[in-house]
Design a protein around this motif. Structure first.
Motif, PDB file in Angstrom:
ATOM      1  N   PRO A  10       0.814  -1.217   0.000  1.00  0.00           N
ATOM      2  CA  PRO A  10       0.000   0.000   0.000  1.00  0.00           C
ATOM      3  C   PRO A  10       0.847   1.267   0.000  1.00  0.00           C
ATOM      4  O   PRO A  10       2.029   1.239   0.333  1.00  0.00           O
ATOM      5  N   VAL A  11       0.220   2.361  -0.354  1.00  0.00           N
ATOM      6  CA  VAL A  11       0.854   3.676  -0.276  1.00  0.00           C
ATOM      7  C   VAL A  11       0.657   4.197   1.144  1.00  0.00           C
ATOM      8  O   VAL A  11      -0.478   4.433   1.574  1.00  0.00           O
ATOM      9  N   ARG A  12       1.747   4.348   1.867  1.00  0.00           N
ATOM     10  CA  ARG A  12       1.632   4.835   3.235  1.00  0.00           C
ATOM     11  C   ARG A  12       1.309   6.340   3.227  1.00  0.00           C
ATOM     12  O   ARG A  12       1.671   7.057   2.283  1.00  0.00           O
ATOM     13  N   PRO A  13       0.612   6.814   4.264  1.00  0.00           N
ATOM     14  CA  PRO A  13       0.198   8.224   4.279  1.00  0.00           C
ATOM     15  C   PRO A  13       1.334   9.210   4.073  1.00  0.00           C
ATOM     16  O   PRO A  13       1.170  10.221   3.373  1.00  0.00           O
ATOM     17  N   GLU A  14       2.496   8.939   4.670  1.00  0.00           N
ATOM     18  CA  GLU A  14       3.605   9.896   4.548  1.00  0.00           C
ATOM     19  C   GLU A  14       4.200   9.916   3.143  1.00  0.00           C
ATOM     20  O   GLU A  14       4.951  10.833   2.795  1.00  0.00           O
ATOM     21  N   ARG A  15       3.878   8.928   2.312  1.00  0.00           N
ATOM     22  CA  ARG A  15       4.377   8.878   0.938  1.00  0.00           C
ATOM     23  C   ARG A  15       3.297   9.206  -0.094  1.00  0.00           C
ATOM     24  O   ARG A  15       3.571   9.202  -1.291  1.00  0.00           O
ATOM     25  N   GLY A  18      -0.784  13.461  -4.710  1.00  0.00           N
ATOM     26  CA  GLY A  18      -1.891  13.601  -5.631  1.00  0.00           C
ATOM     27  C   GLY A  18      -3.226  13.191  -5.052  1.00  0.00           C
ATOM     28  O   GLY A  18      -3.574  13.521  -3.914  1.00  0.00           O
ATOM     29  N   LEU A  19      -3.996  12.430  -5.838  1.00  0.00           N
ATOM     30  CA  LEU A  19      -5.353  12.061  -5.455  1.00  0.00           C
ATOM     31  C   LEU A  19      -5.371  11.186  -4.210  1.00  0.00           C
ATOM     32  O   LEU A  19      -6.261  11.318  -3.360  1.00  0.00           O
ATOM     33  N   VAL A  20      -4.394  10.287  -4.070  1.00  0.00           N
ATOM     34  CA  VAL A  20      -4.343   9.440  -2.874  1.00  0.00           C
ATOM     35  C   VAL A  20      -4.170  10.313  -1.632  1.00  0.00           C
ATOM     36  O   VAL A  20      -4.839  10.100  -0.604  1.00  0.00           O
ATOM     37  N   ALA A  21      -3.314  11.299  -1.691  1.00  0.00           N
ATOM     38  CA  ALA A  21      -3.108  12.192  -0.551  1.00  0.00           C
ATOM     39  C   ALA A  21      -4.380  12.973  -0.230  1.00  0.00           C
ATOM     40  O   ALA A  21      -4.713  13.177   0.952  1.00  0.00           O
ATOM     41  N   GLU A  22      -5.102  13.400  -1.260  1.00  0.00           N
ATOM     42  CA  GLU A  22      -6.354  14.115  -1.031  1.00  0.00           C
ATOM     43  C   GLU A  22      -7.368  13.227  -0.323  1.00  0.00           C
ATOM     44  O   GLU A  22      -8.069  13.666   0.602  1.00  0.00           O
ATOM     45  N   VAL A  23      -7.478  11.978  -0.763  1.00  0.00           N
ATOM     46  CA  VAL A  23      -8.416  11.053  -0.129  1.00  0.00           C
ATOM     47  C   VAL A  23      -8.006  10.791   1.316  1.00  0.00           C
ATOM     48  O   VAL A  23      -8.833  10.846   2.238  1.00  0.00           O
ATOM     49  N   TYR A  24      -6.738  10.501   1.525  1.00  0.00           N
ATOM     50  CA  TYR A  24      -6.261  10.253   2.890  1.00  0.00           C
ATOM     51  C   TYR A  24      -6.597  11.432   3.807  1.00  0.00           C
ATOM     52  O   TYR A  24      -7.030  11.246   4.946  1.00  0.00           O
ATOM     53  N   ALA A  25      -6.388  12.646   3.318  1.00  0.00           N
ATOM     54  CA  ALA A  25      -6.632  13.827   4.142  1.00  0.00           C
ATOM     55  C   ALA A  25      -8.110  13.937   4.511  1.00  0.00           C
ATOM     56  O   ALA A  25      -8.454  14.248   5.663  1.00  0.00           O
ATOM     57  N   GLN A  26      -8.976  13.668   3.553  1.00  0.00           N
ATOM     58  CA  GLN A  26     -10.405  13.784   3.828  1.00  0.00           C
ATOM     59  C   GLN A  26     -10.885  12.660   4.746  1.00  0.00           C
ATOM     60  O   GLN A  26     -11.671  12.901   5.674  1.00  0.00           O
ATOM     61  N   VAL A  27     -10.413  11.450   4.513  1.00  0.00           N
ATOM     62  CA  VAL A  27     -10.760  10.337   5.397  1.00  0.00           C
ATOM     63  C   VAL A  27     -10.297  10.635   6.818  1.00  0.00           C
ATOM     64  O   VAL A  27     -11.045  10.454   7.795  1.00  0.00           O
ATOM     65  N   ASN A  28      -9.071  11.094   6.950  1.00  0.00           N
ATOM     66  CA  ASN A  28      -8.504  11.372   8.268  1.00  0.00           C
ATOM     67  C   ASN A  28      -9.275  12.484   8.993  1.00  0.00           C
ATOM     68  O   ASN A  28      -9.443  12.442  10.216  1.00  0.00           O
ATOM     69  N   ARG A  29      -9.780  13.423   8.232  1.00  0.00           N
ATOM     70  CA  ARG A  29     -10.503  14.546   8.831  1.00  0.00           C
ATOM     71  C   ARG A  29     -11.932  14.164   9.216  1.00  0.00           C
ATOM     72  O   ARG A  29     -12.445  14.611  10.256  1.00  0.00           O
ATOM     73  N   PHE A  31     -13.468  10.747   9.061  1.00  0.00           N
ATOM     74  CA  PHE A  31     -13.883   9.401   9.440  1.00  0.00           C
ATOM     75  C   PHE A  31     -12.932   8.725  10.415  1.00  0.00           C
ATOM     76  O   PHE A  31     -13.307   8.375  11.524  1.00  0.00           O
ATOM     77  N   SER A  32     -11.689   8.500  10.007  1.00  0.00           N
ATOM     78  CA  SER A  32     -10.754   7.796  10.885  1.00  0.00           C
ATOM     79  C   SER A  32      -9.330   8.064  10.437  1.00  0.00           C
ATOM     80  O   SER A  32      -9.092   8.573   9.339  1.00  0.00           O
ATOM     81  N   SER A  33      -8.388   7.691  11.288  1.00  0.00           N
ATOM     82  CA  SER A  33      -7.003   7.685  10.844  1.00  0.00           C
ATOM     83  C   SER A  33      -6.842   6.628   9.757  1.00  0.00           C
ATOM     84  O   SER A  33      -7.732   5.806   9.533  1.00  0.00           O
ATOM     85  N   ILE A  34      -5.715   6.633   9.079  1.00  0.00           N
ATOM     86  CA  ILE A  34      -5.557   5.795   7.887  1.00  0.00           C
ATOM     87  C   ILE A  34      -5.082   4.398   8.278  1.00  0.00           C
ATOM     88  O   ILE A  34      -3.902   4.157   8.513  1.00  0.00           O
ATOM     89  N   GLY A  35      -6.033   3.478   8.352  1.00  0.00           N
ATOM     90  CA  GLY A  35      -5.751   2.094   8.692  1.00  0.00           C
ATOM     91  C   GLY A  35      -5.716   1.210   7.450  1.00  0.00           C
ATOM     92  O   GLY A  35      -5.800   1.690   6.312  1.00  0.00           O
ATOM     93  N   PRO A  36      -5.618  -0.096   7.637  1.00  0.00           N
ATOM     94  CA  PRO A  36      -5.451  -1.004   6.494  1.00  0.00           C
ATOM     95  C   PRO A  36      -6.644  -1.038   5.549  1.00  0.00           C
ATOM     96  O   PRO A  36      -6.471  -1.202   4.340  1.00  0.00           O
ATOM     97  N   ALA A  37      -7.860  -0.900   6.066  1.00  0.00           N
ATOM     98  CA  ALA A  37      -9.027  -0.966   5.191  1.00  0.00           C
ATOM     99  C   ALA A  37      -9.096   0.225   4.246  1.00  0.00           C
ATOM    100  O   ALA A  37      -9.754   0.155   3.209  1.00  0.00           O
ATOM    101  N   VAL A  38      -8.434   1.322   4.597  1.00  0.00           N
ATOM    102  CA  VAL A  38      -8.337   2.463   3.688  1.00  0.00           C
ATOM    103  C   VAL A  38      -7.175   2.265   2.715  1.00  0.00           C
ATOM    104  O   VAL A  38      -7.311   2.450   1.505  1.00  0.00           O
ATOM    105  N   MET A  39      -6.037   1.849   3.247  1.00  0.00           N
ATOM    106  CA  MET A  39      -4.828   1.742   2.420  1.00  0.00           C
ATOM    107  C   MET A  39      -4.884   0.638   1.377  1.00  0.00           C
ATOM    108  O   MET A  39      -4.158   0.688   0.392  1.00  0.00           O
TER     109      MET A  39
END
Length: 338
Positions: A10-15, A18-29, A31-39
């Motif tokens: 998976p693409v880890r949050p710190e790496r 683009g679009l993956v970073a945008e999704v991670y940011a919105q999920v983190n804000r 719903f939840s921190s970025i766990g395996p079901a997101v990654m």
């Protein structure tokens, strides 16, 4: 984390970029921190964006009480029998104030709350047998049906990609995490503004919106997810993709233990086509039976196959099952629900 999620890195949050970073940011804000079901969808930024969009617009935003949608998601997880997802949603339901319902589910009993019990029972029937008329009206169909279909999608991806026996823990930052990078839930509020994910879908493929959600953010998200996940068919020969579609449709997208039926379905195929079709069919119908060896055999058939390809092939099998379930649900909706 790379060893926790099966079949891909998976693409880890710190790496993320683009679009993956945008999704991670919105999920983190929201719903939840970025766990395996997101990654686990991160090798494909398009799949990740469409999947998050459907979850957010159906399950987290909108007018339907967030507890109702959490109960619908829990019923769907019970239908799929994925312990990680069931335990996660039991925690969500409990944190939304329905501790008695969560306790009843854990004891295998019917909830005392008749209305929520009916919603739980209906969702639990989807993808298992022909569902009856749903216990909701047309005004709420988009969010509740969208929640159920997204949960079928993510449950099966999780069953294929996460190790057996994984538990989410309490999802509370005050408690020890169940594993490294275990997710932490944000406080669910149910007051998120609909449509905030639609910008993530700009320029991505889309199909026709379903009648039960036409003209809504849920409809746009579902149309995008079905289109993008369906692109995985291009990783197979026409003969192999025909076998996948016919097999999953014959079973109406319902979970079934792997068995002799699978060998019979794959009999016309050979080589990489057979290996790829096996992965897609298992992802759709028996995701917990998918092995590392199954994926390795397919990846070995063509050195160009990547984590992106693997994610799309799994998603193709899963979305084929979800679309069959959607057909069954749509047939039960009253005209006022469309």
């Amino acid at each position: 984390m790379s060893s926790l999620i099966r079949h891909i890195s998976p693409v880890r949050p710190e790496r993320a970029r683009g679009l993956v970073a945008e999704v991670y940011a919105q999920v983190n804000r929201e719903f939840s921190s970025i766990g395996p079901a997101v990654m686990m969808l991160s090798p494909s930024e398009e799949l990740m964006a469409a999947g998050w969009s459907l979850m957010r617009e159906a399950q987290l935003a909108g007018a339907v009480p967030i507890l109702d949608k959490a109960v619908a998601a829990l019923g769907t997880a019970l239908a799929n029998g994925v312990p990680y997802e069931i335990e996660t949603l039991v925690v969500v339901v409990r944190r939304l104030g329905a501790g008695a319902l969560a306790d009843a589910v854990q004891r295998g009993e019917d909830p005392a709350d008749v209305r929520l019990g009916a919603l739980l029972a209906w969702a639990s029937s989807t993808g298992v047998r022909e569902p009856g008329e749903p216990p909701f009206t047309g005004e709420t169909a988009a969010e509740l049906v969208g929640t159920v279909l997204f949960t079928h999608f993510i449950n099966r991806v999780a069953a294929a990609m996460l190790p057996a026996g994984l538990t989410p823990g309490t999802l509370d930052p005050e408690d020890p995490p169940a594993f490294d990078d275990a997710p932490v839930l944000r406080e669910p509020t149910g007051d998120l503004k609909p449509g905030a994910t639609l910008a993530l879908l700009d320029g991505l493929p889309s199909l026709e919106e379903p009648a039960w959600a036409e003209g809504t953010p849920v409809g746009a998200a579902y149309a995008a997810l079905t289109a993008i996940a369906g692109q995985g068919a291009a990783l197979l020969s026409p003969a192999a993709s025909d076998v996948v579609t016919a097999t999953i449709t014959t079973h109406r997208g319902r979970r079934v233990p792997a068995g002799a039926w699978l060998d019979q379905a794959l009999a016309p195929l050979e080589g990489g086509g057979r290996a790829g079709a096996k992965i897609a069919i298992l992802a759709g119908l028996a995701p917990d039976a998918l092995t590392d060896e199954d994926v390795a055999e397919w990846r070995a058939s063509d050195r160009r196959l990547s984590d992106h390809c693997t994610t799309h092939l799994l998603a193709y099998g899963v979305i084929t099952a979800v679309e069959a379930i959607e057909t069954d649900i749509a047939a039960t909706l009253r005209p006022s629900a469309l």
